[in-house]
Design a protein around this motif. Sequence first.
Motif, PDB file in Angstrom:
ATOM      1  N   PRO A 413     -33.368  24.416 -32.241  1.00  0.00           N
ATOM      2  CA  PRO A 413     -32.884  24.001 -33.562  1.00  0.00           C
ATOM      3  C   PRO A 413     -31.379  24.090 -33.768  1.00  0.00           C
ATOM      4  CG  PRO A 413     -33.922  26.150 -33.705  1.00  0.00           C
ATOM      5  CD  PRO A 413     -34.215  25.630 -32.325  1.00  0.00           C
ATOM      6  N   GLU A 414     -30.685  24.951 -33.017  1.00  0.00           N
ATOM      7  CA  GLU A 414     -29.248  25.103 -33.229  1.00  0.00           C
ATOM      8  C   GLU A 414     -28.432  24.074 -32.452  1.00  0.00           C
ATOM      9  OE1 GLU A 414     -28.033  27.055 -35.400  1.00  0.00           O
ATOM     10  OE2 GLU A 414     -29.784  28.261 -35.892  1.00  0.00           O
ATOM     11  N   THR A 415     -29.084  23.253 -31.639  1.00  0.00           N
ATOM     12  CA  THR A 415     -28.386  22.265 -30.824  1.00  0.00           C
ATOM     13  C   THR A 415     -28.276  20.945 -31.570  1.00  0.00           C
ATOM     14  OG1 THR A 415     -29.184  23.265 -28.773  1.00  0.00           O
ATOM     15  CG2 THR A 415     -28.400  21.003 -28.643  1.00  0.00           C
ATOM     16  N   PHE A 416     -27.070  20.361 -31.547  1.00  0.00           N
ATOM     17  CA  PHE A 416     -26.849  19.050 -32.159  1.00  0.00           C
ATOM     18  C   PHE A 416     -27.427  17.986 -31.236  1.00  0.00           C
ATOM     19  CE2 PHE A 416     -24.239  15.233 -32.966  1.00  0.00           C
ATOM     20  CZ  PHE A 416     -24.390  15.126 -34.334  1.00  0.00           C
ATOM     21  N   LYS A 417     -28.564  17.414 -31.622  1.00  0.00           N
ATOM     22  CA  LYS A 417     -29.300  16.480 -30.771  1.00  0.00           C
ATOM     23  C   LYS A 417     -29.819  15.319 -31.626  1.00  0.00           C
ATOM     24  CE  LYS A 417     -33.306  16.320 -27.649  1.00  0.00           C
ATOM     25  NZ  LYS A 417     -34.520  17.062 -27.197  1.00  0.00           N
ATOM     26  N   PRO A 418     -28.975  14.318 -31.885  1.00  0.00           N
ATOM     27  CA  PRO A 418     -29.388  13.187 -32.730  1.00  0.00           C
ATOM     28  C   PRO A 418     -30.598  12.437 -32.202  1.00  0.00           C
ATOM     29  CG  PRO A 418     -27.010  13.200 -32.427  1.00  0.00           C
ATOM     30  CD  PRO A 418     -27.562  14.219 -31.482  1.00  0.00           C
ATOM     31  N   SER A 419     -30.790  12.430 -30.889  1.00  0.00           N
ATOM     32  CA  SER A 419     -31.894  11.656 -30.313  1.00  0.00           C
ATOM     33  C   SER A 419     -33.261  12.175 -30.765  1.00  0.00           C
ATOM     34  CB  SER A 419     -31.818  11.692 -28.789  1.00  0.00           C
ATOM     35  OG  SER A 419     -31.916  13.020 -28.290  1.00  0.00           O
ATOM     36  N   ARG A 420     -33.313  13.399 -31.292  1.00  0.00           N
ATOM     37  CA  ARG A 420     -34.611  13.939 -31.729  1.00  0.00           C
ATOM     38  C   ARG A 420     -35.218  13.066 -32.830  1.00  0.00           C
ATOM     39  NH1 ARG A 420     -34.493  19.270 -32.469  1.00  0.00           N
ATOM     40  NH2 ARG A 420     -32.279  19.690 -32.052  1.00  0.00           N
ATOM     41  N   TRP A 421     -34.382  12.384 -33.603  1.00  0.00           N
ATOM     42  CA  TRP A 421     -34.900  11.580 -34.705  1.00  0.00           C
ATOM     43  C   TRP A 421     -35.487  10.264 -34.207  1.00  0.00           C
ATOM     44  CZ3 TRP A 421     -35.574  14.192 -38.934  1.00  0.00           C
ATOM     45  CH2 TRP A 421     -34.777  15.312 -39.169  1.00  0.00           C
TER      46      TRP A 421
END
Length: 522
Positions: A413-421
């Motif tokens: 959760p603390e990682t910036f990962k736009p691809s999750r959306w």
Amino acid sequence: MSLSTLGVFESYRTFYGESPSLCILTTVLGFVVTALIWAQIEQALFDDPTQPPVVRYYVPFIGSMVEFGMDPIGFMRKHREQHGDFFTFLMFGRKMTVCLGSRGNDFLFNAKHSCVTAEDAYNNLTKPVFGADVVYDVPNSVLMEQKRIVKAGLSTKSFQRYVPMIIKETNDYIDKHWTKDEDTIDIFKAISELIIMSASRTLLGKEIRAQLYEGVADLYHTLDSSFTPIHFLFEWLPLPSYFSAPKAHAELESIFAKVIKARRLETNRESVDMLDVFLTSKYKDGTALTDLQATNMCIALLMAGQHTSAATTTWALLNLANQDNVRNGAYNDMKRAMGEDLPYPEFENLKDLQTLDDIVRETLRIHPPIVQVLRKVVKPIPIPESSHIIPAGNYLMASPVIAATDKAHFQDPETFKPSRWSQQDEAAEVEAEDKNSENTVNYGWGDMSLNSAKSPYLPFGAGRHRCIGEQFAYIQIKTILYVLLKRFDFKLDEKRGMPKSDYNSMVVLPEAPVSCRYIRRK
């Protein structure tokens, strides 16, 4: 006064005369020890098992204010582990009952207005900034009608006009200020100026925008200085902003009055911005908005979104500058959607810029501009599935970021990962299910899902006070990001790196100065 009391004073005076420094030190220590003892006695005397557990404190009245103020997110996570999703802490005489997780979000956002109110929590903070007779300075029923009027003005037709304006404002700003092929700048300062200029042009009209260089921006900044936590805690202190804000407001009202007078003289004028909407709209009883209400609605509309959109856009750029793969992926996706020459998008094209959409969503998940949402309890309210009752007089505090950064809902959760959306992970599916729910309510501006408050992702709130500027925020931020990425590459300042969060204002900003390097694309 008794002889024994006189004797004590005489002994103190003698002690002070012989050793004043030691006397003062002893007196201070005495006060400190007394306060510490009283804090423990107070908590023992007023402990009530029918209420949520209380965070222990050591200083009466002050309570946990310092610990919370330094790191509110860390404070809430720490005490959530100890007490669960609902607990109370003391902050400068106020009892703040924290409601966390999806359950806590749902509890606060869907609480009955007869039990909790936003106006009693916020009006002392917002009235000096927004002005009288709007937002929280009116009954809730009037606020709901004002929101209906705003939403009617934020139409597809309006958005189609706004996108070219935002593009022009962004390019004009770049051409004027970013003249070098490469430079390190305070990116938050630049984005803040760009946000207020583009929002003023689109929402308030060309007359107000034309005066930004003549001092209107300074007046907005003066009002903005009153929107801090200290003004929530100390509404009775004679702070400088309490005197400067009314003066700035009066000057803004004078400026808007001239614009309004000129517009009313125009016949058959087409509605092109929100000021036109406010001047032509009516409440359900047929009453028109007064000129003062129209002015203050414009001020509120701009001020409510300026800081939040500036913070979100800045955090998005910082994360892009920090991750080459995400930044390059966004640039390539722009080419895929728009073509190799990257023509500027129109409103209809924005929906095809999926990576930019994901970047904004992920930024709002990790760096939501508002980390605490408040309500004032006006009637005792029970916590569902619990024996606890929150008494009248307490404040409720929800923090959707706690659920949005919880590993129970989001992987890593603390990682910036736009691809999750785009991958439609579990949290995104939950949100989609909530939006499609048939369990809806209409507060006066359209159907809303009652289940949406149970989502772990609530950057724009939920319930009757959900932000209705969400679509405009996405349009403004995505359009600005498109123009900036089309013309520049970005890198973090190597010396400073990724800035930490600054919790000294009501909107969570990066710690200043927010240095970032731009490199002009060939």
